[in-house]
Scaffold this motif. Structure first.
Motif, PDB file in Angstrom:
ATOM      1  N   GLU A  74     105.768 -14.458 -52.652  1.00  0.00           N
ATOM      2  CA  GLU A  74     107.180 -14.392 -53.020  1.00  0.00           C
ATOM      3  C   GLU A  74     107.568 -15.545 -53.949  1.00  0.00           C
ATOM      4  O   GLU A  74     108.333 -15.370 -54.886  1.00  0.00           O
ATOM      5  N   GLU A  89      99.922   0.433 -56.107  1.00  0.00           N
ATOM      6  CA  GLU A  89     100.802   0.105 -54.971  1.00  0.00           C
ATOM      7  C   GLU A  89     102.256   0.502 -55.216  1.00  0.00           C
ATOM      8  O   GLU A  89     103.179  -0.274 -55.001  1.00  0.00           O
ATOM      9  N   PHE A  91     105.749   2.873 -54.577  1.00  0.00           N
ATOM     10  CA  PHE A  91     106.428   3.400 -53.387  1.00  0.00           C
ATOM     11  C   PHE A  91     106.546   4.907 -53.585  1.00  0.00           C
ATOM     12  O   PHE A  91     107.517   5.403 -54.149  1.00  0.00           O
TER      13      PHE A  91
ATOM     14  N   ALA B 227     110.880   0.294 -48.836  1.00  0.00           N
ATOM     15  CA  ALA B 227     109.668   0.042 -49.615  1.00  0.00           C
ATOM     16  C   ALA B 227     108.619  -0.640 -48.744  1.00  0.00           C
ATOM     17  O   ALA B 227     107.434  -0.292 -48.801  1.00  0.00           O
ATOM     18  N   ILE B 230     107.018   1.876 -46.624  1.00  0.00           N
ATOM     19  CA  ILE B 230     106.122   2.793 -47.352  1.00  0.00           C
ATOM     20  C   ILE B 230     104.835   2.081 -47.766  1.00  0.00           C
ATOM     21  O   ILE B 230     103.745   2.613 -47.617  1.00  0.00           O
ATOM     22  N   ASN B 231     104.968   0.894 -48.315  1.00  0.00           N
ATOM     23  CA  ASN B 231     103.791   0.202 -48.854  1.00  0.00           C
ATOM     24  C   ASN B 231     104.006  -1.305 -48.757  1.00  0.00           C
ATOM     25  O   ASN B 231     104.659  -1.914 -49.601  1.00  0.00           O
ATOM     26  N   ASN B 233     101.960  -3.864 -49.067  1.00  0.00           N
ATOM     27  CA  ASN B 233     101.390  -4.676 -50.143  1.00  0.00           C
ATOM     28  C   ASN B 233     102.224  -4.601 -51.413  1.00  0.00           C
ATOM     29  O   ASN B 233     102.495  -5.609 -52.051  1.00  0.00           O
ATOM     30  N   GLY B 234     102.596  -3.378 -51.748  1.00  0.00           N
ATOM     31  CA  GLY B 234     103.416  -3.183 -52.943  1.00  0.00           C
ATOM     32  C   GLY B 234     104.708  -3.980 -52.835  1.00  0.00           C
ATOM     33  O   GLY B 234     105.145  -4.634 -53.778  1.00  0.00           O
ATOM     34  N   ALA B 235     105.321  -3.943 -51.659  1.00  0.00           N
ATOM     35  CA  ALA B 235     106.581  -4.658 -51.461  1.00  0.00           C
ATOM     36  C   ALA B 235     106.379  -6.159 -51.623  1.00  0.00           C
ATOM     37  O   ALA B 235     107.187  -6.850 -52.244  1.00  0.00           O
ATOM     38  N   ARG B 236     105.272  -6.653 -51.096  1.00  0.00           N
ATOM     39  CA  ARG B 236     104.987  -8.099 -51.221  1.00  0.00           C
ATOM     40  C   ARG B 236     104.906  -8.502 -52.679  1.00  0.00           C
ATOM     41  O   ARG B 236     105.393  -9.551 -53.080  1.00  0.00           O
ATOM     42  N   LEU B 237     104.244  -7.641 -53.474  1.00  0.00           N
ATOM     43  CA  LEU B 237     104.080  -7.968 -54.895  1.00  0.00           C
ATOM     44  C   LEU B 237     105.411  -7.969 -55.640  1.00  0.00           C
ATOM     45  O   LEU B 237     105.514  -8.522 -56.732  1.00  0.00           O
ATOM     46  N   MET B 238     106.419  -7.328 -55.075  1.00  0.00           N
ATOM     47  CA  MET B 238     107.750  -7.367 -55.681  1.00  0.00           C
ATOM     48  C   MET B 238     108.525  -8.595 -55.198  1.00  0.00           C
ATOM     49  O   MET B 238     109.688  -8.778 -55.533  1.00  0.00           O
ATOM     50  N   GLY B 239     107.888  -9.394 -54.358  1.00  0.00           N
ATOM     51  CA  GLY B 239     108.566 -10.582 -53.841  1.00  0.00           C
ATOM     52  C   GLY B 239     109.384 -10.299 -52.593  1.00  0.00           C
ATOM     53  O   GLY B 239     110.213 -11.112 -52.191  1.00  0.00           O
ATOM     54  N   ILE B 240     109.165  -9.112 -51.985  1.00  0.00           N
ATOM     55  CA  ILE B 240     109.851  -8.812 -50.722  1.00  0.00           C
ATOM     56  C   ILE B 240     108.939  -9.334 -49.619  1.00  0.00           C
ATOM     57  O   ILE B 240     107.921  -8.720 -49.320  1.00  0.00           O
ATOM     58  N   SER B 241     109.273 -10.460 -49.034  1.00  0.00           N
ATOM     59  CA  SER B 241     108.331 -11.052 -48.088  1.00  0.00           C
ATOM     60  C   SER B 241     108.389 -10.297 -46.772  1.00  0.00           C
ATOM     61  O   SER B 241     109.449  -9.850 -46.341  1.00  0.00           O
ATOM     62  N   PRO B 242     107.233 -10.123 -46.118  1.00  0.00           N
ATOM     63  CA  PRO B 242     107.221  -9.431 -44.824  1.00  0.00           C
ATOM     64  C   PRO B 242     108.118 -10.142 -43.813  1.00  0.00           C
ATOM     65  O   PRO B 242     108.719  -9.504 -42.958  1.00  0.00           O
TER      66      PRO B 242
END
Lengths: 249, 345
Positions: A74, A89, A91, B227, B230-231, B233-242
């Protein structure tokens, strides 16, 4: 010499006892396209994942003039780094437009509200995505998915865009289109770190290149010089089939 | 059974079903985003109701101490982590949410004349104490094992549930509480008498479901949670931290739970351990939806409510048995119709 946007020094990544990347040194100058070519399993994807903070690594990483210690994904996204992974990756059960919007999540979080304009720019670059904006990402063709993956990364207005095998599995016509876009992005000032198996196309578009083999950088130089290097020609540009033996000697 | 009794039971069933539906939605949401089967969901119902009951008798609820303690520990952990990684700019946020907010709330609770406040303010205060426990619970119990297999997360979830029930007994005692209804109005519709509180429950549930739908469909944060579901890893790459997604999800789950507790507290006596059974009925609804489909989960939960109401008339001693037995045919049907998918972690 241009200033660096990314500089990694002695980067090592291990999976248990196996070292997948050994003392890699790479530099990407501001506004440059730098490519890393190499055979399957050489550690290219591992390297990008480590730079992005997806994998634990040792070594030094300078991004945008700052030393980053144990970066979180992040934080790297917030700092302006973006990775388009090999698997895209996306959605799948969300629309093209929502996928793009989520690309700007970090910018939105930090209070920037220019998503509508950025989206228009991305649509300008990929008119096909605009036609399909209401469609679910999972229903797109392979080429469209790659465009969406790149477009989604661009929504973050990255300073450094890292592309992992953007041409993988795509028809030749689409590959040409993807590389045209990569060149266009450089023209717009985006620095690019490109990992490719399609060495010919990568060396054509890049300014500087590294060859990564079994976890180590074995050659580097200006892309044109590498493209003319007999070892690279033999191993990666398709004039011989015995490249592994050749490079081992 | 005549028509009038059937209507009466139906009315009860729909009221309870609305609450189960809310809990089922929360369970599906938490599972989709974090892969946690959220057993402590019901505890938030009990904590919400009993915290409100405490406020209405003029006592400062003991849940405040839990909030202060959990906030303190979270601040310590996050503070040290931020200082180590040199991210000092994160410190004010860490201290603000985890320490300053509970302290300000404590100041308010000790200075306000709690029992004479309007009910709406009491409800807001109860939620203000209980809901932040959700994200703090995620931070302390689940975030450190966020990448673990579902089974480990389930074990942690059971442990948290047991701890919360124990703390509930300590905080509220073994006595149950019932709060006064939001309104004393009663409506006569044909042969039926509908209480204002039942209308409140159903309306609030509908409003909350619509609000959640809007949140997930229209806001970027809602889309970010979808997101992540759904995915990841994909979300992490968008900067959405788990971690952010987890805390936000637990915030919503705690809000839904505590609000459900506040809504049903005037209809039934709530004990420190009542929440578990209520949560389980929401869970049956969530299972009917395969822990994946929101509308089916909500519909399933209303079905559970109706089944419970009618079985309490015909076989009241077996009503819980009948409700939980429903899960067996559903599981058989699910196992026959769905394809087995290996866990990707």
């Amino acid at each position: 010499m241009t200033t660096s946007i990314l500089e990694i020094r002695d980067l090592c990544v291990s999976y248990g006892k196996v070292e997948a990347l050994h003392n890699a040194n790479i530099r990407v100058g501001e506004g440059q396209i730098v490519t890393v070519i190499g055979p399957n399993g050489a550690g290219k994807t591992t390297m990008l994942s480590a730079i992005m903070g997806l994998l634990d690594s040792r070594g030094e990483l300078d991004f945008d003039g700052k030393l980053r210690l144990a970066p979180e994904v992040e934080d790297m996204v917030a700092a302006g780094m973006n990775l388009v992974p090999e698997k895209r990756e996306l959605f799948g059960e969300m629309s093209v437009q929502d996928n793009l919007l989520l690309g700007a999540f970090q910018r939105y979080r930090s209070g920037k509200r220019d998503q509508a304009e950025t989206m228009e720019e991305v649509y300008g670059l990929f008119p096909r995505l605009k036609e399909r904006r209401e469609q679910m990402a999972g229903t797109l063709s392979g080429g469209e998915r790659q465009m969406l993956a790149v477009g989604r990364a661009l929504m973050a207005k990255p300073r450094l865009l890292m592309l992992d095998e953007p041409s993988l599995g795509l028809a030749p016509l689409i590959v040409r289109e993807i590389f045209r876009i990569i060149a266009e992005l450089r023209r717009r000032g985006v620095s690019i770190l490109l990992v490719e198996q399609n060495a010919r196309a990568a060396l054509q578009v890049a300014d500087y290149a590294y060859v990564l083999e079994t976890g180590e950088i074995s050659m580097e130089g200006p892309a044109q010089a590498l493209a003319d290097d007999p070892r690279v020609i033999e191993a990666y540009l398709g004039l011989g089939g015995k490249h592994q033996d050749m490079l081992a000697t | 059974m005549d028509f009038q009794i059937a209507m009466l039971l139906g009315q009860d069933g729909v009221t309870n079903g609305a609450i189960y539906a809310l809990l089922a939605l929360a369970l599906v949401l938490v599972f989709a985003v974090t892969r946690v089967i959220f057993i402590p969901q019901g505890e938030f119902v009990a904590y919400g109701a009993l915290t409100l009951a405490a406020l209405q008798t003029g006592r400062v609820p003991a849940t405040l101490w839990l909030l202060l303690a959990m906030g303190g520990v979270a601040a310590l952990i996050d503070g040290i982590a931020a200082a180590r990684s040199g991210a000092l700019r994160k410190l004010p946020g860490v201290a603000g949410w985890n320490v300053a907010y509970p302290l300000v709330l404590a100041g308010l609770l000790y200075s306000l004349p709690l029992e004479s406040l309007p009910m709406l303010v009491q409800v807001v205060l109860a939620l203000a104490v209980v809901v932040p426990l959700g994200p703090l619970m995620y931070r302390l119990a689940f975030q450190p094992v966020a990448e673990a297999p579902v089974l480990i997360l389930l074990i942690v979830s059971v442990a948290v549930h047991v701890a919360m029930v124990g703390l509930g007994l300590l905080f509220f005692g073994a006595e149950g509480s019932r709060t006064p209804p939001f309104s004393e109005v009663r409506f006569e519709v044909g042969p039926m008498m509908i209480s204002g509180q039942q209308i409140w429950v159903v309306m609030a549930s509908v409003v909350l479901i619509v609000a959640l739908y809007q949140f997930f469909g229209r806001t970027l944060y809602g889309k970010a949670l979808r997101a992540t579901a759904i995915n990841r890893n994909g979300a992490r790459l968008m900067g959405i931290s788990p971690a952010l997604a987890g805390k936000l999800t637990f915030f919503l789950a705690a809000l839904i739970g505590a609000l459900s507790g506040v809504l049903i507290a005037p209809l039934t006596t709530i004990y420190y351990d009542t929440g578990f059974l209520i949560g389980l009925k929401g869970f049956v609804g969530a299972i009917i939806g395969g822990l994946g489909s929101y509308p089916v989960a909500a519909a399933g939960a209303v079905l559970v409510g109706l089944l419970e109401a009618f079985s309490s008339f015909w076989a009241s001693a077996y009503k819980e048995v009948i409700v939980f037995t429903l899960i067996i045919p559903v599981l058989v049907w699910r196992s026959l119709t769905s394809h087995h998918v290996e866990e990707d972690e």
